[in-house]
Design a protein around this motif. Structure first.
Motif, PDB file in Angstrom:
ATOM      1  N   SER A   1       1.591   7.607  -9.858  1.00 58.61           N
ATOM      2  CA  SER A   1       1.668   6.734 -11.024  1.00 58.61           C
ATOM      3  C   SER A   1       2.820   5.760 -10.839  1.00 58.61           C
ATOM      4  CB  SER A   1       1.899   7.560 -12.305  1.00 58.61           C
ATOM      5  OG  SER A   1       3.131   8.265 -12.221  1.00 58.61           O
ATOM      6  N   TYR A   2       2.776   4.669 -11.549  1.00 55.23           N
ATOM      7  CA  TYR A   2       3.820   3.667 -11.454  1.00 55.23           C
ATOM      8  C   TYR A   2       4.817   3.858 -12.581  1.00 55.23           C
ATOM      9  CZ  TYR A   2       0.386   1.567  -8.373  1.00 55.23           C
ATOM     10  OH  TYR A   2      -0.514   1.354  -7.366  1.00 55.23           O
ATOM     11  N   GLN A   3       6.111   3.733 -12.245  1.00 58.82           N
ATOM     12  CA  GLN A   3       7.165   3.982 -13.206  1.00 58.82           C
ATOM     13  C   GLN A   3       7.368   2.784 -14.135  1.00 58.82           C
ATOM     14  OE1 GLN A   3       9.106   6.921 -13.175  1.00 58.82           O
ATOM     15  NE2 GLN A   3       9.992   6.245 -15.094  1.00 58.82           N
ATOM     16  N   THR A   4       7.311   3.025 -15.434  1.00 53.87           N
ATOM     17  CA  THR A   4       7.596   1.976 -16.405  1.00 53.87           C
ATOM     18  C   THR A   4       8.310   2.605 -17.591  1.00 53.87           C
ATOM     19  OG1 THR A   4       6.675   0.204 -17.772  1.00 53.87           O
ATOM     20  CG2 THR A   4       5.343   2.198 -17.537  1.00 53.87           C
ATOM     21  N   GLU A   5       9.286   1.905 -18.154  1.00 58.93           N
ATOM     22  CA  GLU A   5      10.041   2.476 -19.268  1.00 58.93           C
ATOM     23  C   GLU A   5      10.827   1.401 -20.006  1.00 58.93           C
ATOM     24  OE1 GLU A   5      13.177   5.108 -18.022  1.00 58.93           O
ATOM     25  OE2 GLU A   5      13.739   3.827 -16.347  1.00 58.93           O
ATOM     26  N   ASN A   6      11.329   1.766 -21.178  1.00 53.58           N
ATOM     27  CA  ASN A   6      12.231   0.919 -21.940  1.00 53.58           C
ATOM     28  C   ASN A   6      13.655   1.426 -21.736  1.00 53.58           C
ATOM     29  OD1 ASN A   6      10.013  -0.453 -22.969  1.00 53.58           O
ATOM     30  ND2 ASN A   6       9.887   0.840 -24.777  1.00 53.58           N
ATOM     31  N   ILE A   7      14.580   0.528 -21.486  1.00 52.33           N
ATOM     32  CA  ILE A   7      15.963   0.911 -21.209  1.00 52.33           C
ATOM     33  C   ILE A   7      16.878   0.287 -22.255  1.00 52.33           C
ATOM     34  CG2 ILE A   7      17.852   0.798 -19.532  1.00 52.33           C
ATOM     35  CD1 ILE A   7      15.665   0.614 -17.355  1.00 52.33           C
TER      36      ILE A   7
ATOM     37  N   PHE B   1       0.826  -1.207   0.000  1.00 52.87           N
ATOM     38  CA  PHE B   1       0.000   0.000   0.000  1.00 52.87           C
ATOM     39  C   PHE B   1       0.859   1.255   0.000  1.00 52.87           C
ATOM     40  CE2 PHE B   1      -2.521   3.288   2.241  1.00 52.87           C
ATOM     41  CZ  PHE B   1      -3.600   3.366   1.362  1.00 52.87           C
ATOM     42  N   TYR B   2       1.995   1.216   0.708  1.00 49.16           N
ATOM     43  CA  TYR B   2       2.839   2.389   0.854  1.00 49.16           C
ATOM     44  C   TYR B   2       4.049   2.398  -0.084  1.00 49.16           C
ATOM     45  CZ  TYR B   2       0.189   3.772   4.980  1.00 49.16           C
ATOM     46  OH  TYR B   2      -0.817   4.180   5.832  1.00 49.16           O
ATOM     47  N   THR B   3       4.032   1.551  -1.101  1.00 46.26           N
ATOM     48  CA  THR B   3       5.141   1.505  -2.054  1.00 46.26           C
ATOM     49  C   THR B   3       4.583   1.425  -3.480  1.00 46.26           C
ATOM     50  OG1 THR B   3       5.265  -0.905  -1.786  1.00 46.26           O
ATOM     51  CG2 THR B   3       6.780   0.424  -0.461  1.00 46.26           C
ATOM     52  N   GLY B   4       5.495   1.513  -4.453  1.00 40.93           N
ATOM     53  CA  GLY B   4       5.080   1.501  -5.850  1.00 40.93           C
ATOM     54  C   GLY B   4       5.737   0.387  -6.641  1.00 40.93           C
ATOM     55  N   TYR B   5       5.546   0.450  -7.955  1.00 37.46           N
ATOM     56  CA  TYR B   5       6.102  -0.542  -8.865  1.00 37.46           C
ATOM     57  C   TYR B   5       7.097   0.133  -9.813  1.00 37.46           C
ATOM     58  CZ  TYR B   5       1.551  -2.625  -7.653  1.00 37.46           C
ATOM     59  OH  TYR B   5       0.442  -3.087  -6.984  1.00 37.46           O
ATOM     60  N   TYR B   6       8.049  -0.651 -10.269  1.00 41.20           N
ATOM     61  CA  TYR B   6       8.964  -0.183 -11.332  1.00 41.20           C
ATOM     62  C   TYR B   6       9.082  -1.315 -12.338  1.00 41.20           C
ATOM     63  CZ  TYR B   6      13.103   1.533 -13.744  1.00 41.20           C
ATOM     64  OH  TYR B   6      13.983   1.960 -14.716  1.00 41.20           O
ATOM     65  N   SER B   7       8.817  -1.011 -13.592  1.00 43.94           N
ATOM     66  CA  SER B   7       8.814  -2.070 -14.599  1.00 43.94           C
ATOM     67  C   SER B   7       9.247  -1.524 -15.949  1.00 43.94           C
ATOM     68  CB  SER B   7       7.413  -2.671 -14.721  1.00 43.94           C
ATOM     69  OG  SER B   7       6.530  -1.704 -15.272  1.00 43.94           O
ATOM     70  N   GLY B   8       9.443  -2.434 -16.891  1.00 45.26           N
ATOM     71  CA  GLY B   8       9.800  -2.009 -18.234  1.00 45.26           C
ATOM     72  C   GLY B   8      10.444  -3.125 -19.020  1.00 45.26           C
ATOM     73  N   TYR B   9      11.190  -2.733 -20.034  1.00 40.28           N
ATOM     74  CA  TYR B   9      11.887  -3.685 -20.890  1.00 40.28           C
ATOM     75  C   TYR B   9      13.363  -3.279 -21.004  1.00 40.28           C
ATOM     76  CZ  TYR B   9       7.344  -5.409 -22.500  1.00 40.28           C
ATOM     77  OH  TYR B   9       6.084  -5.963 -22.561  1.00 40.28           O
ATOM     78  N   ILE B  10      14.255  -4.254 -20.976  1.00 38.57           N
ATOM     79  CA  ILE B  10      15.669  -4.020 -21.245  1.00 38.57           C
ATOM     80  C   ILE B  10      15.900  -4.392 -22.707  1.00 38.57           C
ATOM     81  CG2 ILE B  10      18.044  -4.522 -20.589  1.00 38.57           C
ATOM     82  CD1 ILE B  10      16.346  -3.213 -18.381  1.00 38.57           C
ATOM     83  N   LEU B  11      16.353  -3.418 -23.509  1.00 38.04           N
ATOM     84  CA  LEU B  11      16.456  -3.604 -24.953  1.00 38.04           C
ATOM     85  C   LEU B  11      17.900  -3.500 -25.444  1.00 38.04           C
ATOM     86  CD1 LEU B  11      13.507  -1.218 -25.936  1.00 38.04           C
ATOM     87  CD2 LEU B  11      13.383  -3.685 -25.492  1.00 38.04           C
ATOM     88  N   ASP B  12      18.189  -4.197 -26.550  1.00 39.01           N
ATOM     89  CA  ASP B  12      19.509  -4.077 -27.168  1.00 39.01           C
ATOM     90  C   ASP B  12      19.496  -2.920 -28.161  1.00 39.01           C
ATOM     91  OD1 ASP B  12      18.259  -4.940 -29.492  1.00 39.01           O
ATOM     92  OD2 ASP B  12      19.069  -6.978 -29.387  1.00 39.01           O
ATOM     93  N   GLU B  13      20.592  -2.744 -28.897  1.00 39.72           N
ATOM     94  CA  GLU B  13      20.696  -1.597 -29.809  1.00 39.72           C
ATOM     95  C   GLU B  13      19.697  -1.659 -30.961  1.00 39.72           C
ATOM     96  OE1 GLU B  13      24.446  -3.569 -32.297  1.00 39.72           O
ATOM     97  OE2 GLU B  13      24.723  -1.734 -31.144  1.00 39.72           O
ATOM     98  N   ASN B  14      19.151  -2.851 -31.203  1.00 36.00           N
ATOM     99  CA  ASN B  14      18.143  -3.014 -32.253  1.00 36.00           C
ATOM    100  C   ASN B  14      16.717  -2.951 -31.706  1.00 36.00           C
ATOM    101  OD1 ASN B  14      20.083  -3.419 -34.376  1.00 36.00           O
ATOM    102  ND2 ASN B  14      20.441  -5.470 -33.533  1.00 36.00           N
ATOM    103  N   ARG B  15      16.594  -2.557 -30.434  1.00 35.47           N
ATOM    104  CA  ARG B  15      15.307  -2.427 -29.752  1.00 35.47           C
ATOM    105  C   ARG B  15      14.614  -3.766 -29.548  1.00 35.47           C
ATOM    106  NH1 ARG B  15      15.544   1.781 -27.023  1.00 35.47           N
ATOM    107  NH2 ARG B  15      13.271   2.056 -26.939  1.00 35.47           N
ATOM    108  N   LYS B  16      15.403  -4.816 -29.446  1.00 38.14           N
ATOM    109  CA  LYS B  16      14.861  -6.137 -29.135  1.00 38.14           C
ATOM    110  C   LYS B  16      15.104  -6.437 -27.658  1.00 38.14           C
ATOM    111  CE  LYS B  16      15.261  -8.249 -33.711  1.00 38.14           C
ATOM    112  NZ  LYS B  16      15.824  -9.390 -34.495  1.00 38.14           N
TER     113      LYS B  16
END
Length: 202
Positions: A196-202, A127-142
């Protein structure tokens, strides 16, 4: 990570609809903007969709807590609608509700007081914390499978698509380390907001 089909009520129709908008896991559902998701699903009966979606989201949260779709369903059908309700209710009442679910054959077994207390402590954390998510991508965005994401004592590994999900991340500034063997290693700082929950592509 848990498949979206773990949620009671998500049959073939909803599973297909969710897949069309990129939601395959309960974690995907939890980090998706609610209003945008309603629009993307494009189901004509708005009221019916909203009711179902609210149910799915609550159950998804309870799956994170209990690691079981059956227990999540039991908690939802007992009238609980979030972490705060579960965290602050009388422990005996919580145990009794699970016992009632067992007696109605909704779940195969009940829980002891230790498990009930553990759920309540974990519910407070969630309840008092959040989420962090996303995708780890290579130079070709895979997506890079098997990349490691570290945060304090937490460690997760990306799946076959390069996706990761971390829960119970304190609100505010946090440090993460990402190790993608044969690709790169880096340290990043991210601000996890309660809005809001943090999500991103790295």
């Amino acid at each position: 990570m848990y498949r979206i089909s773990e949620i009671e009520g998500v049959g073939e129709v909803y599973e297909k609809k969710f897949a069309e908008v990129g939601i395959f896991y309960i974690e995907d559902l939890l980090i998706t903007n609610y209003s945008k998701l309603i629009q993307k699903l494009n189901i004509k009966n708005y009221r019916h969709l909203a009711l179902n979606l609210n149910s799915f989201i609550v159950q998804a949260k309870f799956i994170l807590l209990t690691k079981s779709g059956q227990f999540a369903e039991a908690l939802y059908k007992s009238g609980l609608r979030g972490f705060s309700e579960l965290a602050w209710m009388d422990t005996k009442k919580l145990k009794n509700r699970i016992e009632e679910a067992k007696n109605s054959h909704m779940i195969p077994e009940s829980i002891n007081y230790e498990t009930a207390i553990y759920w309540q402590k974990k519910a407070i954390e969630l309840f008092y914390t959040g989420y962090y998510s996303g995708y780890i991508l290579d130079e070709n965005r895979k997506g890079i499978a098997g990349a490691v994401i570290l945060h304090e004592k937490k460690k997760v590994v990306t799946d076959a698509n390069g996706q990761f999900f971390l829960s119970r991340i304190p609100f505010g500034k946090n440090k993460f380390k990402i190790i993608a063997e044969n690709y790169f290693s880096l340290k990043i700082n991210r601000d996890i907001s309660h809005k809001s929950y943090q999500t991103e592509n790295i």
